[in-house]
Design a protein around this motif. Sequence first.
Motif, PDB file in Angstrom:
ATOM      1  N   VAL A 185     -45.093  -9.511  55.721  1.00 52.59           N
ATOM      2  CA  VAL A 185     -45.054 -10.824  56.357  1.00 52.59           C
ATOM      3  C   VAL A 185     -43.856 -11.049  57.142  1.00 52.59           C
ATOM      4  O   VAL A 185     -42.809 -11.030  56.407  1.00 52.59           O
ATOM      5  N   LEU A 186     -43.885 -11.371  58.302  1.00 57.47           N
ATOM      6  CA  LEU A 186     -42.690 -11.958  59.051  1.00 57.47           C
ATOM      7  C   LEU A 186     -42.628 -13.449  59.311  1.00 57.47           C
ATOM      8  O   LEU A 186     -43.826 -14.064  59.538  1.00 57.47           O
ATOM      9  N   VAL A 187     -41.827 -14.003  59.430  1.00 52.15           N
ATOM     10  CA  VAL A 187     -41.571 -15.657  59.776  1.00 52.15           C
ATOM     11  C   VAL A 187     -40.521 -15.567  60.766  1.00 52.15           C
ATOM     12  O   VAL A 187     -39.503 -15.089  60.661  1.00 52.15           O
ATOM     13  N   ARG A 196     -41.058  -9.396  52.613  1.00 53.85           N
ATOM     14  CA  ARG A 196     -41.050 -10.467  53.726  1.00 53.85           C
ATOM     15  C   ARG A 196     -39.700 -10.167  54.339  1.00 53.85           C
ATOM     16  O   ARG A 196     -38.655  -9.568  54.036  1.00 53.85           O
ATOM     17  N   ALA A 197     -39.865 -10.454  55.672  1.00 56.35           N
ATOM     18  CA  ALA A 197     -38.293 -10.610  56.492  1.00 56.35           C
ATOM     19  C   ALA A 197     -38.536 -11.853  57.558  1.00 56.35           C
ATOM     20  O   ALA A 197     -39.697 -12.382  57.931  1.00 56.35           O
ATOM     21  N   ASP A 198     -37.381 -12.070  58.019  1.00 57.77           N
ATOM     22  CA  ASP A 198     -37.495 -13.246  59.088  1.00 57.77           C
ATOM     23  C   ASP A 198     -36.718 -12.612  60.240  1.00 57.77           C
ATOM     24  O   ASP A 198     -35.888 -11.676  60.284  1.00 57.77           O
ATOM     25  N   VAL A 199     -37.299 -13.050  61.397  1.00 59.88           N
ATOM     26  CA  VAL A 199     -37.005 -12.762  62.678  1.00 59.88           C
ATOM     27  C   VAL A 199     -35.934 -13.602  63.239  1.00 59.88           C
ATOM     28  O   VAL A 199     -36.030 -14.879  63.160  1.00 59.88           O
ATOM     29  N   ALA A 200     -34.919 -13.097  63.751  1.00 60.39           N
ATOM     30  CA  ALA A 200     -33.858 -14.020  64.352  1.00 60.39           C
ATOM     31  C   ALA A 200     -33.225 -13.486  65.676  1.00 60.39           C
ATOM     32  O   ALA A 200     -33.303 -12.198  65.928  1.00 60.39           O
ATOM     33  N   GLN A 217     -33.384  -9.548  65.668  1.00 60.42           N
ATOM     34  CA  GLN A 217     -32.914  -8.943  64.426  1.00 60.42           C
ATOM     35  C   GLN A 217     -34.123  -9.330  63.496  1.00 60.42           C
ATOM     36  O   GLN A 217     -34.921  -9.838  63.628  1.00 60.42           O
ATOM     37  N   LEU A 218     -34.370  -8.507  62.564  1.00 61.21           N
ATOM     38  CA  LEU A 218     -34.962  -8.392  61.432  1.00 61.21           C
ATOM     39  C   LEU A 218     -34.012  -8.857  60.141  1.00 61.21           C
ATOM     40  O   LEU A 218     -33.513  -7.922  59.728  1.00 61.21           O
ATOM     41  N   LEU A 219     -34.073 -10.013  59.721  1.00 62.27           N
ATOM     42  CA  LEU A 219     -33.208 -10.215  58.407  1.00 62.27           C
ATOM     43  C   LEU A 219     -34.111  -9.849  57.137  1.00 62.27           C
ATOM     44  O   LEU A 219     -35.273 -10.349  56.677  1.00 62.27           O
ATOM     45  N   THR A 220     -33.570  -8.903  56.263  1.00 58.35           N
ATOM     46  CA  THR A 220     -34.228  -8.401  55.413  1.00 58.35           C
ATOM     47  C   THR A 220     -33.632  -8.666  54.032  1.00 58.35           C
ATOM     48  O   THR A 220     -34.442  -8.380  52.961  1.00 58.35           O
ATOM     49  N   ALA A 221     -32.488  -9.169  53.834  1.00 60.87           N
ATOM     50  CA  ALA A 221     -31.662  -9.623  52.651  1.00 60.87           C
ATOM     51  C   ALA A 221     -32.657 -11.057  52.310  1.00 60.87           C
ATOM     52  O   ALA A 221     -31.781 -12.056  52.556  1.00 60.87           O
ATOM     53  N   LEU A 222     -33.442 -10.945  51.454  1.00 62.59           N
ATOM     54  CA  LEU A 222     -34.219 -12.379  51.058  1.00 62.59           C
ATOM     55  C   LEU A 222     -34.243 -12.035  49.664  1.00 62.59           C
ATOM     56  O   LEU A 222     -33.667 -11.167  48.785  1.00 62.59           O
ATOM     57  N   PRO A 223     -34.494 -13.352  48.860  1.00 63.06           N
ATOM     58  CA  PRO A 223     -34.760 -13.303  47.454  1.00 63.06           C
ATOM     59  C   PRO A 223     -35.456 -12.084  46.621  1.00 63.06           C
ATOM     60  O   PRO A 223     -36.563 -11.596  47.375  1.00 63.06           O
ATOM     61  N   GLU A 224     -35.334 -11.912  45.523  1.00 65.20           N
ATOM     62  CA  GLU A 224     -35.824 -10.507  44.992  1.00 65.20           C
ATOM     63  C   GLU A 224     -37.614 -10.987  44.809  1.00 65.20           C
ATOM     64  O   GLU A 224     -38.179 -10.184  44.473  1.00 65.20           O
ATOM     65  N   ASN A 225     -37.893 -12.035  44.838  1.00 69.80           N
ATOM     66  CA  ASN A 225     -39.344 -12.404  44.665  1.00 69.80           C
ATOM     67  C   ASN A 225     -39.862 -12.283  46.200  1.00 69.80           C
ATOM     68  O   ASN A 225     -41.145 -12.657  46.289  1.00 69.80           O
ATOM     69  N   PHE A 261     -43.862 -19.797  63.000  1.00 72.25           N
ATOM     70  CA  PHE A 261     -44.884 -19.140  63.076  1.00 72.25           C
ATOM     71  C   PHE A 261     -44.599 -17.861  61.768  1.00 72.25           C
ATOM     72  O   PHE A 261     -43.701 -17.768  61.288  1.00 72.25           O
ATOM     73  N   TYR A 262     -45.892 -17.381  61.645  1.00 69.23           N
ATOM     74  CA  TYR A 262     -45.853 -16.011  60.682  1.00 69.23           C
ATOM     75  C   TYR A 262     -46.727 -14.882  61.283  1.00 69.23           C
ATOM     76  O   TYR A 262     -47.695 -15.361  61.852  1.00 69.23           O
TER      77      TYR A 262
END
Length: 175
Positions: free
Chosen positions: A128-130, A92-96, A80-88, A171-172
Motif C-alpha cells: 500500500v502506497l500513499v 505501507r510506505a509514503d511517496v514524497a 522518495q519512498l518513506l519506509t520508516a512507519l509505525p510497526e502496525n 491518493f493511494y
Amino acid sequence: MTEDVTVRRADAAAATACVEALAEVLIDCVEGGASVSFMPPMTRDKAVAFWRGVAEGVARGERVLLIAEDREGRLVGTVQLLTALPENQPHRADVAKMLVHSRARRRGVAQRLMAALDEVAREEGKTVLVLDTVTGGDAERLYERAGWQRVGVVPKYALMPDGEFCGTTFFYKHL
C-alpha cells in the motif's frame, strides 16, 4: 524522451554524492512555483541541508531515494519512498518529493520514476502506497494514469510558494 533517462536507486553514498544536484532540482521546482514543503527564498543552504537529511535517512534505511539522470548524467528528477512507519504498518510506505527539473519536464521522467518506485516498493515488501499532491496540478493526472486512486481533497492544506493557500489531494495505490 524517456529512453534518454536512466532511473536508479541511490544508496547512502550515491545520495550523499548527489546532494548538490538534488538541491538544484529542488530550487528549480520551488522557484517554478511548486508546493513541495518549502517557501521562497529557497536558498542553496536550505536545499542542501534538506538533501543531506535525506541521505542520512537513506543510510538509516528509513527511506529509498530514486534519481533520474539524462544521457549526459545530469540529475533531472527524483522521488522518495518513506519506509520508516509505525510497526502496525509494515506493509505501507509514503511517496514524497516527486521532483522533475523544468528542463526535463514533459519527457516522461515522472512516469519513469513512478514505475521504478512501484518496483522498489514491491522489493521492499510494500503493498500500500500513499501520497498527496497539489489539487489541480499536473501531478494529479500523472498519478491517475499510473493507477493511483483518489481519496479526497483537503482545502487550504498548504501554501503555494507565492503564499496563497492550495488544496491537497490524497491518493493511494495497492500493489
